[in-house]
Design an enzyme around this catalytic site. Sequence first.
Site, short mmCIF file in Angstrom:
data_model
loop_
_atom_site.label_atom_id
_atom_site.label_comp_id
_atom_site.label_asym_id
_atom_site.label_seq_id
_atom_site.Cartn_x
_atom_site.Cartn_y
_atom_site.Cartn_z
N ASP A 109 20.23 40.91 53.75
CA ASP A 109 19.81 42.09 54.60
C ASP A 109 18.18 41.93 54.60
O ASP A 109 17.63 42.11 55.71
CB ASP A 109 19.74 43.27 53.42
CG ASP A 109 21.34 43.61 53.22
OD1 ASP A 109 22.06 43.24 53.81
OD2 ASP A 109 21.32 44.34 52.05
N ASN A 147 25.92 33.38 57.00
CA ASN A 147 25.54 32.38 56.06
C ASN A 147 26.64 31.07 56.03
O ASN A 147 27.42 31.05 56.89
CB ASN A 147 25.57 32.81 54.57
CG ASN A 147 26.91 33.50 54.13
OD1 ASN A 147 28.05 32.82 54.38
ND2 ASN A 147 26.77 34.45 53.39
N LYS A 150 28.96 29.90 54.21
CA LYS A 150 30.37 30.42 53.81
C LYS A 150 30.84 31.19 54.97
O LYS A 150 32.17 30.97 55.40
CB LYS A 150 30.45 31.17 52.49
CG LYS A 150 31.82 31.74 52.14
CD LYS A 150 31.97 32.42 50.89
CE LYS A 150 33.03 32.91 50.10
NZ LYS A 150 34.07 34.11 51.30
N GLU A 151 30.31 32.21 55.49
CA GLU A 151 30.72 32.79 56.65
C GLU A 151 30.97 31.88 58.05
O GLU A 151 32.08 32.05 58.71
CB GLU A 151 29.92 33.91 57.18
CG GLU A 151 29.69 34.97 56.03
CD GLU A 151 28.66 35.98 56.08
OE1 GLU A 151 28.53 37.08 55.45
OE2 GLU A 151 27.53 35.44 56.61
#
Length: 330
Positions: free
Chosen positions: A275, A203, A205-206
Site C-alpha cells: 500500500d 509483486n 508472486k503476483e
Amino acid sequence: MTLETLFEDFKTKKIIVLGDVMIDAYLTGRVDRVSPEAPVPIVNFSKREERLGGAANVALNLISLGAQVTMSTVIGQDKEAETMLQLLEEQAISTSGIIRSKERQTTVKTRVIGNHQQLLRVDQEQTNDISTSEENALLSDLENLLKSGCDALIFQDYNKGVLTASLIEKVIDLTKQYNVLTTVDPKLKNFLAYKEVTLFKPNLKELSEGVQMKIDFAKEPKQFERAIEKLKSIVQPDIVFVTLSEHGVFIENKESKHHILAHKRTISDVSGAGDTVISVATLCLAAGVKIETLAAMANLAGGIVCEYRGVVAIKAQELFDEAKKLGIKC
C-alpha cells in the site's frame, strides 16, 4: 527538482483511490488460562480498536504525505459502514465517491490478540462482484470526480468484488478522456484486465501467477525478463514496476530499466508495505520525476514501514530524512 520541492509538490496532488476497503479490527486482552469447554485460550478482553484497511490504507498513506484524497468504492448500509465513513472522515479522506448498497456487506477483518500474539482472525466479507447497478452508480460518481480535476487514480485490488473487469475497462477509458494518470496494485482475478494503464505494480508472486510462469529472480533472471515481456505484450502499461521483497524493486519503461536494491532493515511486519509503495509511486509519477527516482523513493518507503509492527502509513518526515541521507536525486 529537489527533494524539498518534491515533497511540497506532493501536497498539491489530488488522488482518487478506487478499490476494496475494509476495517481492520483488533480485540486485545490477556490470556491466563485455557477454556474448560474446548482446548482454546480464554482472552480476558481489555480493548477494541478499529483501523482503516485495504484500499483505505492506501488513502492513509497519501494523506500522510500531504495529498488530497477521495475514496471510491462500494460499501454496505450496515453499522460497519457507519464506522468506515467515520474513520475516513476523521482522516480527512473524502467520501464523496463512496456508494452505499443494501445488497453489500462492509468488509471487517477482526484479529483476536492475546498476550501480544494473534490467536484468531474472523473475516466478515462479501467477495462476489458488485452488481451492474452498483457499478453504474460508482462509474457515474467517478466521472464527476474526474471532471472536477485530479492528478491520478489508483486501482487498489483485494479481490473483494469492487473492481470488476468491466468497471476496470470503463474507468481506464474515462481516465484517458480526462487525461488522468492510472496506477495499479493488482490481484490475480483481474490481473490482465488493466490494459494500457500508466503504471502497473505487481509483486513477484503476483507477476508469476498472473503470467503463469515460475520465476526465481535470483537464480533465473532471464525467466524474470521473459515474464516482464509477456506482461508488457498483454497489458501494455507505460511503466512496469515490480516489487521483489528482499531483492528490492524493478522498473521499466520504453526508455530505460532499473533494478534498485533493498536497504538492510530489521523487518517487523510486511503488512501494508505494498500500500505504501503504490502510494509513493503514484505521487512521484504525478510529480513527473524520473522512473529511477520513483522506484528508489517507493522502495525506500516500503522498507521503512516494514520496521513497524502492524499496518502503518509512511511518515512524510521520516521518508524525507532517509531519502536525504541516502542522497536520492530527483
